[in-house]
Design a protein around this motif. Structure first.
Motif, PDB file in Angstrom:
ATOM      1  N   ILE A 566       0.874  -1.175   0.000  1.00 22.29           N
ATOM      2  CA  ILE A 566       0.000   0.000   0.000  1.00 22.29           C
ATOM      3  C   ILE A 566       0.907   1.218   0.000  1.00 22.29           C
ATOM      4  O   ILE A 566       1.619   1.465   0.980  1.00 22.29           O
ATOM      5  N   TRP A 567       0.902   1.975  -1.084  1.00 26.31           N
ATOM      6  CA  TRP A 567       1.878   3.037  -1.305  1.00 26.31           C
ATOM      7  C   TRP A 567       1.266   4.403  -1.061  1.00 26.31           C
ATOM      8  O   TRP A 567       0.220   4.746  -1.628  1.00 26.31           O
ATOM      9  N   TYR A 568       1.955   5.218  -0.257  1.00 23.45           N
ATOM     10  CA  TYR A 568       1.504   6.587  -0.031  1.00 23.45           C
ATOM     11  C   TYR A 568       1.364   7.349  -1.350  1.00 23.45           C
ATOM     12  O   TYR A 568       0.399   8.076  -1.568  1.00 23.45           O
ATOM     13  N   ALA A 569       2.356   7.213  -2.238  1.00 18.16           N
ATOM     14  CA  ALA A 569       2.380   8.004  -3.465  1.00 18.16           C
ATOM     15  C   ALA A 569       1.177   7.719  -4.343  1.00 18.16           C
ATOM     16  O   ALA A 569       0.650   8.624  -5.006  1.00 18.16           O
ATOM     17  N   ILE A 570       0.720   6.475  -4.373  1.00 26.49           N
ATOM     18  CA  ILE A 570      -0.395   6.108  -5.242  1.00 26.49           C
ATOM     19  C   ILE A 570      -1.725   6.406  -4.566  1.00 26.49           C
ATOM     20  O   ILE A 570      -2.688   6.822  -5.222  1.00 26.49           O
ATOM     21  N   ASN A 571      -1.805   6.209  -3.262  1.00 27.09           N
ATOM     22  CA  ASN A 571      -3.048   6.553  -2.572  1.00 27.09           C
ATOM     23  C   ASN A 571      -3.293   8.058  -2.570  1.00 27.09           C
ATOM     24  O   ASN A 571      -4.431   8.510  -2.516  1.00 27.09           O
ATOM     25  N   MET A 572      -2.211   8.860  -2.658  1.00 30.81           N
ATOM     26  CA  MET A 572      -2.402  10.302  -2.795  1.00 30.81           C
ATOM     27  C   MET A 572      -3.143  10.626  -4.084  1.00 30.81           C
ATOM     28  O   MET A 572      -4.123  11.373  -4.098  1.00 30.81           O
ATOM     29  N   THR A 573      -2.669  10.074  -5.213  1.00 27.42           N
ATOM     30  CA  THR A 573      -3.346  10.362  -6.476  1.00 27.42           C
ATOM     31  C   THR A 573      -4.762   9.801  -6.476  1.00 27.42           C
ATOM     32  O   THR A 573      -5.660  10.372  -7.110  1.00 27.42           O
ATOM     33  N   LEU A 574      -4.990   8.712  -5.766  1.00 26.89           N
ATOM     34  CA  LEU A 574      -6.327   8.128  -5.683  1.00 26.89           C
ATOM     35  C   LEU A 574      -7.286   9.069  -4.953  1.00 26.89           C
ATOM     36  O   LEU A 574      -8.418   9.301  -5.394  1.00 26.89           O
ATOM     37  N   VAL A 575      -6.850   9.624  -3.838  1.00 27.91           N
ATOM     38  CA  VAL A 575      -7.661  10.611  -3.109  1.00 27.91           C
ATOM     39  C   VAL A 575      -7.963  11.807  -4.002  1.00 27.91           C
ATOM     40  O   VAL A 575      -9.103  12.291  -4.079  1.00 27.91           O
ATOM     41  N   TRP A 576      -6.946  12.294  -4.678  1.00 26.43           N
ATOM     42  CA  TRP A 576      -7.069  13.459  -5.562  1.00 26.43           C
ATOM     43  C   TRP A 576      -8.083  13.180  -6.679  1.00 26.43           C
ATOM     44  O   TRP A 576      -8.952  14.010  -6.975  1.00 26.43           O
ATOM     45  N   ALA A 577      -7.982  12.006  -7.299  1.00 24.32           N
ATOM     46  CA  ALA A 577      -8.885  11.668  -8.394  1.00 24.32           C
ATOM     47  C   ALA A 577     -10.329  11.545  -7.922  1.00 24.32           C
ATOM     48  O   ALA A 577     -11.270  11.903  -8.648  1.00 24.32           O
ATOM     49  N   LEU A 645       9.910  10.358   3.463  1.00 27.04           N
ATOM     50  CA  LEU A 645       9.146  11.588   3.291  1.00 27.04           C
ATOM     51  C   LEU A 645       7.833  11.397   2.563  1.00 27.04           C
ATOM     52  O   LEU A 645       6.967  12.273   2.617  1.00 27.04           O
ATOM     53  N   HIS A 646       7.635  10.277   1.905  1.00 27.36           N
ATOM     54  CA  HIS A 646       6.308  10.019   1.346  1.00 27.36           C
ATOM     55  C   HIS A 646       5.256   9.958   2.450  1.00 27.36           C
ATOM     56  O   HIS A 646       4.097  10.342   2.241  1.00 27.36           O
ATOM     57  N   SER A 647       5.648   9.471   3.624  1.00 25.20           N
ATOM     58  CA  SER A 647       4.677   9.349   4.717  1.00 25.20           C
ATOM     59  C   SER A 647       4.261  10.699   5.271  1.00 25.20           C
ATOM     60  O   SER A 647       3.288  10.788   6.023  1.00 25.20           O
ATOM     61  N   HIS A 648       4.971  11.773   4.892  1.00 22.22           N
ATOM     62  CA  HIS A 648       4.612  13.128   5.333  1.00 22.22           C
ATOM     63  C   HIS A 648       4.141  14.009   4.180  1.00 22.22           C
ATOM     64  O   HIS A 648       3.160  14.744   4.316  1.00 22.22           O
ATOM     65  N   SER A 649       4.817  13.917   3.042  1.00 23.92           N
ATOM     66  CA  SER A 649       4.438  14.786   1.921  1.00 23.92           C
ATOM     67  C   SER A 649       3.113  14.381   1.296  1.00 23.92           C
ATOM     68  O   SER A 649       2.313  15.243   0.904  1.00 23.92           O
ATOM     69  N   GLN A 650       2.848  13.090   1.202  1.00 21.76           N
ATOM     70  CA  GLN A 650       1.656  12.661   0.463  1.00 21.76           C
ATOM     71  C   GLN A 650       0.351  12.899   1.215  1.00 21.76           C
ATOM     72  O   GLN A 650      -0.628  13.349   0.604  1.00 21.76           O
ATOM     73  N   PRO A 651       0.252  12.659   2.518  1.00 19.88           N
ATOM     74  CA  PRO A 651      -0.969  13.084   3.213  1.00 19.88           C
ATOM     75  C   PRO A 651      -1.191  14.593   3.145  1.00 19.88           C
ATOM     76  O   PRO A 651      -2.331  15.057   3.042  1.00 19.88           O
ATOM     77  N   LEU A 652      -0.107  15.368   3.192  1.00 22.64           N
ATOM     78  CA  LEU A 652      -0.225  16.823   3.121  1.00 22.64           C
ATOM     79  C   LEU A 652      -0.720  17.255   1.745  1.00 22.64           C
ATOM     80  O   LEU A 652      -1.635  18.085   1.624  1.00 22.64           O
ATOM     81  N   LEU A 653      -0.142  16.705   0.683  1.00 25.03           N
ATOM     82  CA  LEU A 653      -0.573  17.061  -0.664  1.00 25.03           C
ATOM     83  C   LEU A 653      -1.995  16.583  -0.924  1.00 25.03           C
ATOM     84  O   LEU A 653      -2.803  17.301  -1.538  1.00 25.03           O
ATOM     85  N   ALA A 654      -2.331  15.378  -0.473  1.00 23.04           N
ATOM     86  CA  ALA A 654      -3.687  14.870  -0.680  1.00 23.04           C
ATOM     87  C   ALA A 654      -4.720  15.744   0.026  1.00 23.04           C
ATOM     88  O   ALA A 654      -5.822  15.966  -0.493  1.00 23.04           O
ATOM     89  N   TYR A 655      -4.392  16.253   1.201  1.00 25.54           N
ATOM     90  CA  TYR A 655      -5.305  17.162   1.911  1.00 25.54           C
ATOM     91  C   TYR A 655      -5.551  18.420   1.080  1.00 25.54           C
ATOM     92  O   TYR A 655      -6.689  18.876   0.931  1.00 25.54           O
ATOM     93  N   LEU A 656      -4.495  18.991   0.521  1.00 24.89           N
ATOM     94  CA  LEU A 656      -4.647  20.179  -0.318  1.00 24.89           C
ATOM     95  C   LEU A 656      -5.496  19.881  -1.547  1.00 24.89           C
ATOM     96  O   LEU A 656      -6.340  20.688  -1.951  1.00 24.89           O
ATOM     97  N   ARG A 657      -5.298  18.714  -2.156  1.00 31.98           N
ATOM     98  CA  ARG A 657      -6.103  18.355  -3.323  1.00 31.98           C
ATOM     99  C   ARG A 657      -7.575  18.157  -2.948  1.00 31.98           C
ATOM    100  O   ARG A 657      -8.470  18.445  -3.753  1.00 31.98           O
ATOM    101  N   LEU A 658      -7.848  17.660  -1.769  1.00 30.74           N
ATOM    102  CA  LEU A 658      -9.234  17.542  -1.327  1.00 30.74           C
ATOM    103  C   LEU A 658      -9.917  18.902  -1.290  1.00 30.74           C
ATOM    104  O   LEU A 658     -11.126  19.010  -1.512  1.00 30.74           O
ATOM    105  N   LEU A 659      -9.151  19.950  -1.025  1.00 30.14           N
ATOM    106  CA  LEU A 659      -9.684  21.312  -0.989  1.00 30.14           C
ATOM    107  C   LEU A 659      -9.656  21.966  -2.372  1.00 30.14           C
ATOM    108  O   LEU A 659     -10.000  23.138  -2.517  1.00 30.14           O
ATOM    109  N   GLY A 660      -9.228  21.207  -3.377  1.00 26.41           N
ATOM    110  CA  GLY A 660      -9.177  21.740  -4.737  1.00 26.41           C
ATOM    111  C   GLY A 660      -7.991  22.632  -5.003  1.00 26.41           C
ATOM    112  O   GLY A 660      -8.013  23.414  -5.960  1.00 26.41           O
ATOM    113  N   VAL A 661      -6.954  22.538  -4.197  1.00 25.18           N
ATOM    114  CA  VAL A 661      -5.742  23.334  -4.419  1.00 25.18           C
ATOM    115  C   VAL A 661      -4.915  22.629  -5.478  1.00 25.18           C
ATOM    116  O   VAL A 661      -4.265  21.612  -5.220  1.00 25.18           O
TER     117      VAL A 661
END
Length: 682
Positions: A566-577, A645-661
């Motif tokens: 289960i990869w942070y990097a891929i679950n980030m794009t999944l949340v974003w999509a 750093l994927h464990s920190h950068s990807q939840p942060l980026l995914a949160y921003l994408r949830l807000l449409g940033v």
């Protein structure tokens, strides 16, 4: 509840109080796979230069990546007052976002010790000691602060080897000093600072300070330890913490209450992993974890670029610095090497990925969209010194990277971008069923095409903004062609993953990494996007508390490219999509990426409590909630399963994408986020 402790606050910041007695509780022991079982649990924090690794024994490691991967110390840093010391198992231990606290006491005295990475690019730590007399009579005590040198360079794959003393010093602040030095060989080998007056004595890496405390009285002392020779005067302890509180982002989401704590925590640990690069300029922001700290390389080049993406909205100057630094890895042909070795020289022996230029173009576009800083792209950037090539403006560096993608990576028989010997997935080649050399020569990556179909139109906007650049129209046209090709890869259930001569990869099984990009690049119409997202929830994500698995159906391959990861990097794009189509599901998937979710599912596993690896093993594996290993070739994320750093950068980026940033569009809100440069209201 975590087995190891509870979240709290310290100095007005989120912190974790470690309460487990690791010497008596068997749950403390864990297996690094490549090393003997241990009960040591540790966390990484830092500033823009030094890394502090604090552990549950109250000890510290210091790491510096300025000119190479170098451990300055290993397992040191102790304060003693008589029989009382800060390295005893009965101490109170607190892990903070840029500091570590240890509290101990006996019948006479209470001692609180904080080791802080000060704000900025200081190559040393501040140590603050608060000593309080618990008696109703005055006392005379002697306090000893001890740090031992233990410099070691991290060698490629083989581990750390002894290195020359880099010149560490220990200094008592706020005292008058004379110019004497300890004799060579005195103490532990660490140079101490000039001899302080007031009765304090230096002995190698040890400073002895006499204390006189009134009944119930206390004294606060400050030390610093590290590379002090050329350092500016230190900022005060209080000013550093005030600056930290001011720069960390704030968040609040009714859909995910844990965001209030985790967003500033992730931002602190992400920015604290940066290091000013004394060879290439700018700041490096590598993966860390087993890659840097045990196996000795900074790679792949895509990773610092990916880690810097959320920093565009938190500390954009650092995001730009990382972009410049990573572009400087390459040469004038536009190629970015897979990694840098421990000496910061390009390392190209293992992988030659085909996707790395896309990440540079993405970060550049995101930065310009958010900041409008066109001048940054006209400033010169060097190439790696081995090329002996003149520097060029950042925009020209990126243009050459675009040309490398188009002209050298190129396209295959079906029109998709070539895969070379890896794309994002380092092991995709071996899973294709096609002979390796044939796949490298002729294989095609639908993943690369889908990602490029999103990235290239945004790079085109950057090129247009910066002037008359013919690559703008070419990038836009190529992006549209690739989008249409990806749209044709729908097989009725999901999108195919890759092509090789006579082979289709991902027709019979779902490869997760390509699916979100197919949605993001608009290859999937809205109805199909919803159908695909629900399929993923029903298959790859089913029964998994930490997110969707990389492959489905599950089989018995659990290595880095295996189905049970289960990869942070891929679950980030999944949340974003998912965010614009199924927002409730997107928020649920984001919560599975959190530290809170890992603690709830696996309270006895340290990794995932404060930090984590790049990937976790799924529930059906032999070690669920832990991470992968390739022990047969001497490589394992499990050997150093935190500080990736994927464990920190990807939840942060995914949160921003949830807000449409996102680049070149307005946020849609839905939750709260605020940093010094961006505020989004619900």
């Amino acid at each position: 509840m975590s087995t190891y402790g509870v979240w709290t606050t310290a100095y007005g910041l989120p912190a974790f109080a470690y309460t487990l007695d690791q010497d008596r509780d068997a749950r403390a022991e864990w297996d690094p796979v490549l090393d003997p079982p241990t009960r040591r649990h540790f966390a990484h924090v830092g500033n823009r230069r030094i890394t502090l690794v604090s552990d549950n024994y109250g000890l510290s490691d210091l790491f510096d990546e300025h000119t190479g991967l170098l451990w300055l110390t290993r397992g040191t840093g102790v304060t003693r007052i008589g029989e009382l010391s800060t390295d005893i198992s009965g101490s109170e231990r607190v892990f903070g976002p840029t500091f570590a606290i240890v509290r101990v006491a006996d019948e006479r005295v209470a001692l609180e010790r904080t080791v802080l990475c000060p704000e900025g690019e200081q190559p040393w730590v501040l140590i603050r000691l608060r000593v309080r007399n618990l008696l109703d009579v005055p006392v005379r005590l002697e306090l000893t602060e001890e740090w031992a040198a233990g410099a070691a360079r991290v060698e490629l794959v083989t581990g750390a080897t002894a290195a020359d003393d880099p010149g560490l010093e220990l200094e008592l602040l706020g005292e008058a000093k004379s110019s004497s030095r300890p004799e060579p060989g005195d103490g532990a080998g660490t140079r101490s600072g000039p001899e302080p007056s007031g009765g304090a004595r230096t002995r190698g890496g040890r400073l002895e300070v006499p204390l006189e405390l009134a009944a119930g009285g206390e004294r606060v002392l400050h030390f610093r330890f590290g590379l002090l020779d050329s350092s500016p005067e230190p900022a005060s302890f209080g000013r550093s913490l005030a600056a930290l509180r001011a720069r960390l982002p704030r968040a609040a989401a009714g859909q995910a209450p844990e965001a209030e704590r985790e967003i500033p925590w992730h931002a602190a640990l992400l920015t604290g992993a940066a290091c000013a690069d004394g060879v290439l300029g700018g700041h490096t922001l590598d993966q860390g974890s087993c890659y840097s700290f045990r196996h000795g390389f900074n790679g792949a080049a895509r990773d610092p670029l990916q880690h810097a993406l959320p920093l565009v909205y938190v500390e954009p100057d650092l995001a730009l610095s990382v972009l410049r630094n990573t572009c400087a890895w390459g040469g004038p042909d536009g190629d970015l090497p897979y990694a840098l070795g421990p000496d910061k020289r390009p390392w190209t022996d293992l992988f030659r990925p085909s996707d790395q230029n896309l990440w540079a173009l993405w970060l550049a576009s995101e930065y310009l969209s958010a900041t409008g800083d066109e001048a940054a792209f006209r400033a010169a950037v060097p190439y790696h010194p081995i090329h002996e090539s003149p520097e060029v403006p950042l925009h020209e560096n990126l243009r050459r990277q675009f040309r490398f993608l188009v002209d050298v990576v190129g396209r295959g028989e079906h029109g998709h971008l070539r895969i070379l010997n890896a794309d994002w997935n380092d092991l995709a080649i071996s899973e294709s069923g096609v002979p390796r050399e044939v796949m490298i020569a002729q294989g095609e990556s639908v993943l690369n095409s889908a990602m490029a179909a999103w990235v290239l139109p945004r790079y085109a906007m950057l090129a247009e903004r910066l002037g008359d650049d013919p690559t703008a129209a070419e990038a836009r046209e190529l992006g549209e062609e690739l989008r249409e090709l990806v749209a044709g890869e729908w097989n009725g259930r999901w999108y195919r993953r890759a092509y090789g001569p006579g082979a289709i990869v991902g027709d019979d099984d779902l490869w997760l990494e390509v699916q979100p990009w197919a949605i993001l690049c608009d290859a999937a119409p809205p109805e199909r996007a919803v159908e695909l997202l629900r399929t993923i929830e029903r298959t790859s994500a089913a029964g998994s508390p930490l997110g969707a698995r990389l492959r489905w159906p599950a089989r018995d391959a659990y290595g880095p490219g295996g189905v049970g990861t289960i990869w942070y990097a891929i679950n980030m794009t999944l949340v974003w999509a998912a965010a614009p189509y199924l927002p409730e599901l997107a928020w649920d998937w984001w919560r599975r990426m959190t530290l809170t979710a890992h603690t709830a599912a696996y309270p006895d596993v340290w990794e995932g409590t404060l930090s984590g690896p790049d990937a976790y093993l799924a529930p059906e594996t032999a070690r669920p909630g832990r991470t992968w290993d390739l022990a047969e070739v001497g490589v394992a994320m499990q050997a150093y399963p935190v500080a990736n750093l994927h464990s920190h950068s990807q939840p942060l980026l995914a949160y921003l994408r949830l807000l449409g940033v996102e680049p070149f569009q307005q946020p849609r809100g839905g939750a709260f986020f605020a940093s010094p440069v961006l505020e989004v209201e619900p």
